[in-house]
Design a protein around this motif. Structure first.
Motif, PDB file in Angstrom:
ATOM      1  N   GLY A  25     -10.310 -16.515  13.526  1.00  0.00           N
ATOM      2  CA  GLY A  25      -9.637 -16.413  12.409  1.00  0.00           C
ATOM      3  C   GLY A  25      -9.608 -14.959  11.987  1.00  0.00           C
ATOM      4  O   GLY A  25     -10.401 -14.314  12.077  1.00  0.00           O
ATOM      5  N   ASP A  26      -8.651 -14.376  11.261  1.00  0.00           N
ATOM      6  CA  ASP A  26      -8.689 -12.995  10.788  1.00  0.00           C
ATOM      7  C   ASP A  26      -9.545 -12.544   9.903  1.00  0.00           C
ATOM      8  O   ASP A  26     -10.355 -11.526   9.866  1.00  0.00           O
ATOM      9  CB  ASP A  26      -7.328 -12.784  10.254  1.00  0.00           C
ATOM     10  CG  ASP A  26      -6.100 -13.012  11.186  1.00  0.00           C
ATOM     11  OD1 ASP A  26      -6.383 -12.987  12.701  1.00  0.00           O
ATOM     12  OD2 ASP A  26      -4.770 -12.906  10.664  1.00  0.00           O
ATOM     13  N   ASP A  27      -9.918 -13.778   8.965  1.00  0.00           N
ATOM     14  CA  ASP A  27     -10.946 -13.162   7.805  1.00  0.00           C
ATOM     15  C   ASP A  27     -12.401 -12.799   8.483  1.00  0.00           C
ATOM     16  O   ASP A  27     -13.090 -12.161   8.019  1.00  0.00           O
ATOM     17  CB  ASP A  27     -11.095 -14.374   7.050  1.00  0.00           C
ATOM     18  CG  ASP A  27     -10.082 -14.800   6.177  1.00  0.00           C
ATOM     19  OD1 ASP A  27      -9.008 -13.880   6.108  1.00  0.00           O
ATOM     20  OD2 ASP A  27      -9.989 -15.783   5.738  1.00  0.00           O
ATOM     21  N   ASN A  28     -12.391 -13.382   9.817  1.00  0.00           N
ATOM     22  CA  ASN A  28     -14.007 -12.840  10.219  1.00  0.00           C
ATOM     23  C   ASN A  28     -13.869 -12.253  11.598  1.00  0.00           C
ATOM     24  O   ASN A  28     -14.913 -12.362  12.400  1.00  0.00           O
ATOM     25  CB  ASN A  28     -14.813 -14.442  10.465  1.00  0.00           C
ATOM     26  CG  ASN A  28     -15.162 -14.731   9.098  1.00  0.00           C
ATOM     27  OD1 ASN A  28     -15.556 -14.207   8.150  1.00  0.00           O
ATOM     28  ND2 ASN A  28     -14.964 -16.207   8.960  1.00  0.00           N
ATOM     29  N   TRP A  29     -12.663 -11.813  11.955  1.00  0.00           N
ATOM     30  CA  TRP A  29     -12.403 -11.329  13.129  1.00  0.00           C
ATOM     31  C   TRP A  29     -13.347 -10.149  13.682  1.00  0.00           C
ATOM     32  O   TRP A  29     -13.721 -10.220  15.069  1.00  0.00           O
ATOM     33  CB  TRP A  29     -10.811 -10.973  13.666  1.00  0.00           C
ATOM     34  CG  TRP A  29     -10.652 -10.473  15.022  1.00  0.00           C
ATOM     35  CD1 TRP A  29     -10.259 -11.338  16.071  1.00  0.00           C
ATOM     36  CD2 TRP A  29     -10.749  -9.300  15.607  1.00  0.00           C
ATOM     37  NE1 TRP A  29     -10.154 -11.000  16.936  1.00  0.00           N
ATOM     38  CE2 TRP A  29     -10.387  -9.569  16.992  1.00  0.00           C
ATOM     39  CE3 TRP A  29     -11.215  -8.047  15.281  1.00  0.00           C
ATOM     40  CZ2 TRP A  29     -10.492  -8.669  17.800  1.00  0.00           C
ATOM     41  CZ3 TRP A  29     -11.412  -7.044  16.400  1.00  0.00           C
ATOM     42  CH2 TRP A  29     -10.921  -7.142  17.604  1.00  0.00           C
TER      43      TRP A  29
END
Length: 238
Positions: free
Chosen positions: A43-47
């Motif tokens: 996921g982009d939030d935790n990439w």
């Protein structure tokens, strides 16, 4: 902690060193690429945090080059990327040395760790030795990406390691040839003549070689203009 790629601490030919380092680089690149697919579904939030912690898993010890036999089985993805970039500079300078310093051999090489300078002797990322006259060439290797700044002070650290402390008045120049091995971008920054020791005329830089995206810069004493004047005096009159 074991070295990712073991240092070479005994006399070794340039060709054998290049072969070993190239094999280690190829293995690390392959292992790192195999770790990439999982990053595509993160996921982009935790990439960023995930990529930073993604492990690169090395193959079993019996499938590694000898210089990586003692390496840990798992390494952080970001660490492997950084080490591969430095290895690429090392591979380039070894290629260059084979063509330009072919009568030298490797005395010391630290492929993936900084040299450990002892109080009573020089130790650098790469040290070449010529048997016939006992002459040394010493190199500090880095992969600074910037062409406008040196935020971590890498240049001054490397000059100090080479025995060239530009701020020290009256310091004797080392008897060896000394070099900085850097990226194309960082060489543009280094070659600007208006900075610290360059402006003061204590040292100057000469681009000794270009190998791929790597620049081999020789560090020389005094101002560049004075050095050119001395060379012109040696030229025969027409």
């Amino acid at each position: 902690m074991p070295h990712m790629v073991s240092p070479i601490l005994n006399p070794t030919s340039l060709n054998d060193t290049l072969t070993a380092v190239t094999a280690a680089h190829a293995l690390l690149v392959k292992a790192a690429k195999e770790s990439l697919p999982g990053l595509g579904v993160t996921g982009d939030d935790n990439w960023g945090a995930t990529a930073k912690r993604t492990p690169v898993v090395l193959p079993p010890k019996d499938r590694r080059p000898a210089c990586m036999a003692d390496a840990a089985d798992r390494h952080a993805f970001a660490e492997v990327v950084n080490q591969c970039a430095t290895l690429e500079r090392l591979i380039d300078v070894l290629d260059w040395a084979i063509s330009n310093l072919g009568d030298y051999e490797v005395k010391t090489c630290h492929p993936t760790t900084s040299s450990q300078k002892a109080k009573d002797q020089a130790d650098n990322d790469l040290i070449l030795f010529r048997k016939v006259d006992g002459h040394y060439c010493r190199f500090e290797i880095s992969d600074v990406a910037s062409s406008t700044a040196d935020g971590n002070g890498k240049e001054l650290k490397d000059l100090k390691s080479l025995g060239v402390q530009v701020a020290a008045e009256g310091q004797s120049w080392p008897p060896d040839r000394v070099f900085l091995v850097v990226s194309t971008e960082f060489s543009k920054y280094l070659m600007q003549p208006t900075r610290h020791g360059l402006k003061a005329g204590r040292i100057h830089y000469r681009e000794a070689g270009v190998q791929g995206a790597t620049r081999i810069i020789e560090v020389l004493p005094g101002a560049r203009e004075n050095a050119i004047a001395e060379l012109e005096k040696l030229q025969p009159a027409e």
